[in-house]
Design a protein around this motif. Structure first.
Motif, short mmCIF file in Angstrom:
data_model
loop_
_atom_site.label_atom_id
_atom_site.label_comp_id
_atom_site.label_asym_id
_atom_site.label_seq_id
_atom_site.Cartn_x
_atom_site.Cartn_y
_atom_site.Cartn_z
N PRO A 105 0.82 -1.22 0.00
CA PRO A 105 0.00 0.00 0.00
C PRO A 105 0.86 1.27 0.00
CG PRO A 105 -0.87 -1.58 1.58
CD PRO A 105 0.43 -2.14 1.09
N LYS A 164 1.52 4.19 -3.08
CA LYS A 164 1.36 5.63 -2.87
C LYS A 164 2.63 6.39 -3.27
CE LYS A 164 -1.91 5.56 0.94
NZ LYS A 164 -1.96 5.70 2.39
N ASP A 178 3.17 -1.74 8.56
CA ASP A 178 3.15 -1.02 7.28
C ASP A 178 4.51 -1.10 6.61
OD1 ASP A 178 0.54 0.14 7.81
OD2 ASP A 178 1.57 1.40 9.29
#
Lengths: 194, 389
Positions: free
Chosen positions: B97, B101, B178
């Motif tokens: 993710p 970005k 993350d």
């Protein structure tokens, strides 16, 4: 009267976990919680605010427990691995049995002992069973390799099964090696040449 | 000399190479020792094995002996870092993710500029970023904290969680973390499983970070001088062999064996050659000195490195214990004692200004031909061991 101890057991294998939890519950005055999955382990442990956390010494997720030794961790109560002080002998026994215990700071050793005794006994049993299983598996594997080596010899030299085994055994004895090792070398060599 | 078997624990990582190669390539045998190499399931187990005497030496995260000297962690024992096994070698990486970005922002994935990477990450994230690291006391944590504190990200921008390296990919997939900072080959494993991209090498934050040390119990180090010397010299010869370019392929093959890392040699070779593949998009970057084992006093346990670690740890955990005392676990004295019989060129001093070397620099040494390599921090700061901030 003192409060009941809260014990958290971290164990993924369901059957093993049930055995450990049941044994601890029977042993007396403690409440036992099980955590089966390591995802977000520290947070899950903190939710129970345990006095003692038990985890298999070979479990790689043990390193997640190390965060709990820091006072600023989610428990806000430092824990120490159960290793030193008054119960030193117990700690050694625990390591040998394959269980590591994290105990909240300030908990009296005599309160920890019954839980640890049970845990040590239980983990020792599990460890013994695992070793026996591993040995059985290895024996089975060796058997298979020896059978394949015998087959190769029978085909290559036109001898019968007993003669093939005798040849393997003699070679092993001459070279001071195990029959299974000689068989494995033969199978590997045949694989390369074939 | 009677041959002695030494039980030695390691974690299955590329930087365990000096120990594995010492045994496999006969450098241990040359010193009449055999290393009984035991793979540990976790860093805490490895530390306990060493502390309790199950093994005599171990491949260990450089901050662990220092942290223990400060009273941190779940075990009390006195450990000594008798040499440095490796310099640098970690990667910082991000999950898919975040990678998507950053790509959308046009970030170039240069794998070099720590400030630019932080700024890009800052604009791609909302809220706290959760980073996985292998252990609470590790160079990974220290580098991460140093980096976020001194860039656009800021000290409060991240949360650090412990995730065992083999489970890092799984934790990314599950959304538990993350991003991550981990030793090779586990960053490359994440890339090959298509779960994320590499952002920075550890050396982009600090070019001279002591990553793993050869650790023993302090009492063993002091009461078994003969064995300590033999072990230290075998490992030193091994690291010298590892530093030769022609050794690389053989080293990757040996490490890839089932009983060691049990991963493809190609994956292991990336860290050894510094040819890193950053993502599923196939970006490849050459990162010289990505991981160093030898030369330029790489294995010398600088007291000043230990002081840097000790001061960082003491500050992060609000400790009153004296960091300089804890830093004495880096045994430059023992290193000197045992390495004088080799042709190792020993530095004249045991401390240096960390971060002050910007170009290869000649320094005073026993043989007079020692050049130290750059040890810059990305922000140009200098750590003075005599006057820590």
């Amino acid at each position: 009267m003192q409060n009941r101890l809260t014990v958290v057991v971290v164990e993924e294998d369901r059957d093993r976990a049930i055995g450990i939890v049941d044994a601890l519950k029977e042993s007396g005055d403690c409440e036992v919680f099980l955590i089966a999955h390591h995802s977000a382990l520290a947070r899950k442990i903190a939710a129970h605010a345990p006095d003692i956390v038990l985890i298999d010494i070979d479990n790689p997720t043990r390193d997640m427990m190390e965060e709990l030794t820091l006072a600023s961790g989610p428990l806000d109560r430092p824990v120490a691995m159960f290793v030193s002080g008054a119960a030193g002998g117990l700690a050694q026994a625990a390591i040998e049995a394959g269980v590591s215990a994290y105990v909240v700071d300030g908990l009296a050793p005599e309160r920890v002992k019954p839980v640890m005794d049970t845990a040590i006994a239980r983990f020792s049993m599990v460890r013994r069973m695992r070793q026996e299983l591993a040995e059985t598996r290895r024996a089975l594997e060796e058997r298979k390799v020896i059978d394949r080596a015998k087959g190769l010899l029978m085909k290559a030299k036109g001898i019968d099964e007993d003669a093939a085994y005798a040849l393997l055994r003699k070679t092993a004895m001459d070279q001071g090696r195990k029959v299974a090792d000689v068989a494995e070398a033969l199978v590997t060599a045949a694989g390369l040449l074939g | 000399m009677r041959r002695v078997t030494l039980p030695v624990a390691y974690m299955p990582l590329v930087d365990a190479a000096p120990l594995i190669i010492a045994q496999e390539m006969g450098f241990a045998e040359d010193e009449a020792i055999a290393l009984d190499l035991i793979a540990a399931p976790s860093w805490s187990s490895l530390r306990d094995m060493l502390g309790f005497g199950r093994v005599d030496a171990a491949h260990m995260l450089s901050p662990v002996p220092v942290a223990m000297g400060l009273g941190l962690g779940g075990m009390t024992a006195s450990l000594a870092a008798i040499s440095v096994l490796s310099v640098n070698g970690n990667v910082i990486g991000i999950g898919r993710p975040l990678e998507d970005k950053l790509r959308a922002q046009g970030y170039g994935f240069d794998f070099a500029d720590a400030r630019a990477a932080a700024s890009a990450l800052k604009s791609a994230s909302s809220g706290k970023l959760v980073f996985g690291v292998p252990f609470p006391f590790s160079m990974h944590v220290e580098l991460l904290r140093y980096w976020v504190e001194r860039t656009a990200l800021g000290a409060d921008s991240i949360e650090i969680r412990t995730v065992p390296p083999p489970l890092m990919a799984e934790a990314l997939e599950a959304g538990d973390i993350d991003a991550f900072c981990v030793g090779e080959p586990w960053g490359s494993v994440v890339v090959d499983r298509g779960l994320g991209a590499l952002l920075l090498p550890g050396k982009a934050i600090w070019q001279g970070a002591p990553e793993k040390v050869l650790a023993t119990r302090t009492d063993w180090a002091e009461t078994e001088p003969d064995l300590v010397g033999r072990l230290m010299r075998a490992v030193w010869q091994s690291s010298r062999w590892l530093a030769k370019p022609e050794s690389r392929i053989a080293a990757a093959e040996i490490l890839s064996r089932q009983r060691y890392l049990d991963l493809p040699a190609e994956l292991i070779d990336r860290a050894l050659s510094g040819r890193m593949i950053l993502s599923g998009h196939g970006e490849q970057r050459q990162c010289d000195d990505f991981l160093r084992f030898h030369g330029a006093a790489a294995s010398f346990p600088w007291r000043s490195q230990a002081k840097w670690i000790a001061h960082r740890l003491a500050r992060a955990h609000g400790l009153s214990a004296d960091p300089d005392t804890a830093a004495r676990v880096f045994r430059s004295d023992l290193y000197r004692q045992h390495m004088t019989q080799t042709d190792a060129d020993l530095p004249g001093a045991s401390e240096k200004l960390e971060g002050a070397i910007h170009h290869p620099t000649a320094v005073g040494s026993t043989r007079g031909r020692l050049n130290l390599l750059p040890d810059r921090f990305f922000d140009g700061a200098v750590f003075d061991p005599d006057a820590p901030e």
